[in-house]
Design an enzyme around this catalytic site. Structure first.
Site, PDB file in Angstrom:
ATOM      1  N   ASN A 147      21.579  83.673  38.123  1.00  0.00           N
ATOM      2  CA  ASN A 147      20.325  83.063  38.576  1.00  0.00           C
ATOM      3  C   ASN A 147      20.360  82.671  40.049  1.00  0.00           C
ATOM      4  O   ASN A 147      19.738  81.725  40.488  1.00  0.00           O
ATOM      5  CB  ASN A 147      19.934  81.895  37.661  1.00  0.00           C
TER       6      ASN A 147
ATOM      7  N   TYR B 250      32.063  73.109  38.065  1.00  0.00           N
ATOM      8  CA  TYR B 250      31.336  73.158  36.797  1.00  0.00           C
ATOM      9  C   TYR B 250      31.999  72.308  35.716  1.00  0.00           C
ATOM     10  O   TYR B 250      31.847  72.593  34.519  1.00  0.00           O
ATOM     11  CB  TYR B 250      31.189  74.614  36.333  1.00  0.00           C
TER      12      TYR B 250
ATOM     13  N   HIS C  28      22.752  77.890  43.306  1.00  0.00           N
ATOM     14  CA  HIS C  28      23.059  76.551  42.767  1.00  0.00           C
ATOM     15  C   HIS C  28      22.540  75.491  43.732  1.00  0.00           C
ATOM     16  O   HIS C  28      22.638  75.650  44.946  1.00  0.00           O
ATOM     17  CB  HIS C  28      24.575  76.374  42.616  1.00  0.00           C
TER      18      HIS C  28
ATOM     19  N   GLU D  21      30.491  67.963  45.129  1.00  0.00           N
ATOM     20  CA  GLU D  21      30.479  69.420  45.300  1.00  0.00           C
ATOM     21  C   GLU D  21      30.770  69.824  46.743  1.00  0.00           C
ATOM     22  O   GLU D  21      31.431  70.837  46.991  1.00  0.00           O
ATOM     23  CB  GLU D  21      29.116  69.976  44.848  1.00  0.00           C
TER      24      GLU D  21
ATOM     25  N   LYS E 188      24.933  82.442  44.882  1.00  0.00           N
ATOM     26  CA  LYS E 188      25.942  82.948  43.945  1.00  0.00           C
ATOM     27  C   LYS E 188      26.266  84.419  44.234  1.00  0.00           C
ATOM     28  O   LYS E 188      25.558  85.071  45.024  1.00  0.00           O
ATOM     29  CB  LYS E 188      25.427  82.741  42.514  1.00  0.00           C
TER      30      LYS E 188
HETATM   31  P1  IDP Z   1      21.354  74.498  37.056  1.00  0.00           P
HETATM   32  O1  IDP Z   1      22.162  75.518  37.833  1.00  0.00           O
HETATM   33  O2  IDP Z   1      19.889  74.860  37.006  1.00  0.00           O
HETATM   34  O3  IDP Z   1      21.609  73.079  37.486  1.00  0.00           O
HETATM   35  P2  IDP Z   1      23.001  73.967  34.687  1.00  0.00           P
HETATM   36  O4  IDP Z   1      22.440  73.594  33.354  1.00  0.00           O
HETATM   37  O5  IDP Z   1      23.734  72.925  35.461  1.00  0.00           O
HETATM   38  O6  IDP Z   1      21.811  74.614  35.521  1.00  0.00           O
HETATM   39  O7  IDP Z   1      23.979  75.220  34.426  1.00  0.00           O
HETATM   40  C1  IDP Z   1      24.837  75.667  35.444  1.00  0.00           C
HETATM   41  C2  IDP Z   1      24.810  77.167  35.484  1.00  0.00           C
HETATM   42  O8  IDP Z   1      25.341  77.687  34.262  1.00  0.00           O
HETATM   43  C3  IDP Z   1      23.420  77.796  35.592  1.00  0.00           C
HETATM   44  O9  IDP Z   1      22.917  77.844  36.895  1.00  0.00           O
HETATM   45  C4  IDP Z   1      23.661  79.177  35.026  1.00  0.00           C
HETATM   46  O10 IDP Z   1      24.245  80.047  36.009  1.00  0.00           O
HETATM   47  C5  IDP Z   1      24.691  78.917  33.949  1.00  0.00           C
HETATM   48  N1  IDP Z   1      24.048  78.802  32.640  1.00  0.00           N
HETATM   49  C6  IDP Z   1      23.336  77.752  32.164  1.00  0.00           C
HETATM   50  N2  IDP Z   1      22.891  77.979  30.920  1.00  0.00           N
HETATM   51  C7  IDP Z   1      23.340  79.215  30.597  1.00  0.00           C
HETATM   52  C8  IDP Z   1      23.219  80.007  29.407  1.00  0.00           C
HETATM   53  O11 IDP Z   1      22.603  79.631  28.421  1.00  0.00           O
HETATM   54  N3  IDP Z   1      23.826  81.240  29.448  1.00  0.00           N
HETATM   55  C9  IDP Z   1      24.522  81.683  30.529  1.00  0.00           C
HETATM   56  N4  IDP Z   1      24.662  80.946  31.659  1.00  0.00           N
HETATM   57  C10 IDP Z   1      24.085  79.738  31.684  1.00  0.00           C
END
Ligand code: IDP
Length: 151
Positions: free
Chosen positions: A112, A49, A115, A126, A9
Site C-alpha cells: 500500500n 512494526y 507508511h 520511528e 515502501k
Molecule cells: P497503516 O499503515 O495504515 O497505519 P497498520 O494497521 O498500522 O496500517 O498496518 C501496518 C501495515 O501492515 C499496513 O500499512 C499494511 O502494509 C500491512 N497490513 C495491514 N493489514 C494487513 C492485512 O490484512 N494483510 C496484509 N498486510 C496488512
C-alpha cells in the site's frame, strides 16, 4: 514543532513514484527535514512494526518491507501527523478515498505504497529507528548558506 516519519515502501520505489509522492507533501506546505534511500534491516523492520507482532500478516509484512529499498523521510509542520494520515488514506487501498495516495495508486492491503506515523509519539520512535540525529537538518530556506549545511 510536530514531526512525522513517512516511508515510501519498496513497491513505491520500484514503481518510480518517489518524486510524485514527495511533491504532494511539498505542495501541502510541510518541511522536509530528512530523507534517504535505505534498506531496512530486519531489526529495524521488527522495531518499526513491533505493535503488529501478533498479526497473521506480520511475517509477510517484514518480508515485504525488507525486500528492497524504501525512501524514508522526516517531515515537519503544524498538524503534520494527522494531515499526512489523511493524505495517505485508509490502510486498505480499496477503502481509501480517491484523492488520497493509497486511494489513487494502490489496490493491495499489503503493498500500500506508504507508511505514516499515527501519533507524534510513534513518529519520535520511528524517526529514531531510521535516522541518526545529524541526518535531520532544520534550516531557514531564505538564509541557506551551503557551508552551514553538512555538504
Ligand atoms: P497503516 O499503515 O495504515 O497505519 P497498520 O494497521 O498500522 O496500517 O498496518 C501496518 C501495515 O501492515 C499496513 O500499512 C499494511 O502494509 C500491512 N497490513 C495491514 N493489514 C494487513 C492485512 O490484512 N494483510 C496484509 N498486510 C496488512
Amino acid at each position: 514543532m510536530e514531526k512525522t516519519f513517512l516511508m515510501l515502501k519498496p513497491d513505491a520505489v520500484q514503481r518510480k513514484m518517489i518524486g510524485k509522492l514527495v511533491q504532494r507533501f511539498e505542495d501541502k506546505g510541510f518541511e522536509l527535514i530528512g530523507a534517504k534511500l535505505m534498506r531496512m534491516t530486519m531489526a529495524q523492520a521488527e522495531a518499526h512494526y513491533a505493535e503488529h507482532t501478533d498479526k497473521p500478516f506480520y511475517g509477510e509484512l517484514l518480508e515485504f518491507i525488507t525486500s528492497g529499498p524504501v525512501f524514508a523521510m522526516v517531515w515537519q509542520g503544524k498538524g503534520v501527523v494527522a494531515m499526512s494520515r489523511l493524505m495517505i488514506g485508509k490502510t486498505n487501498p480499496l477503502e481509501a478515498s480517491a484523492g488520497t495516495i493509497r486511494g489513487d495508486f494502490a489496490t493491495d492491503k499489503g503493498n500500500n505504497i506508504i507508511h505514516g506515523s499515527d501519533s507524534p509519539e510513534s513518529a519520535e520512535r520511528e524517526i529514531t529507528n531510521a535516522f541518526q540525529p545529524e541526518e535531520l537538518l532544520i534550516f531557514d530556506p531564505t538564509e541557506v548558506k551551503l557551508e552551514a549545511l553538512h555538504v
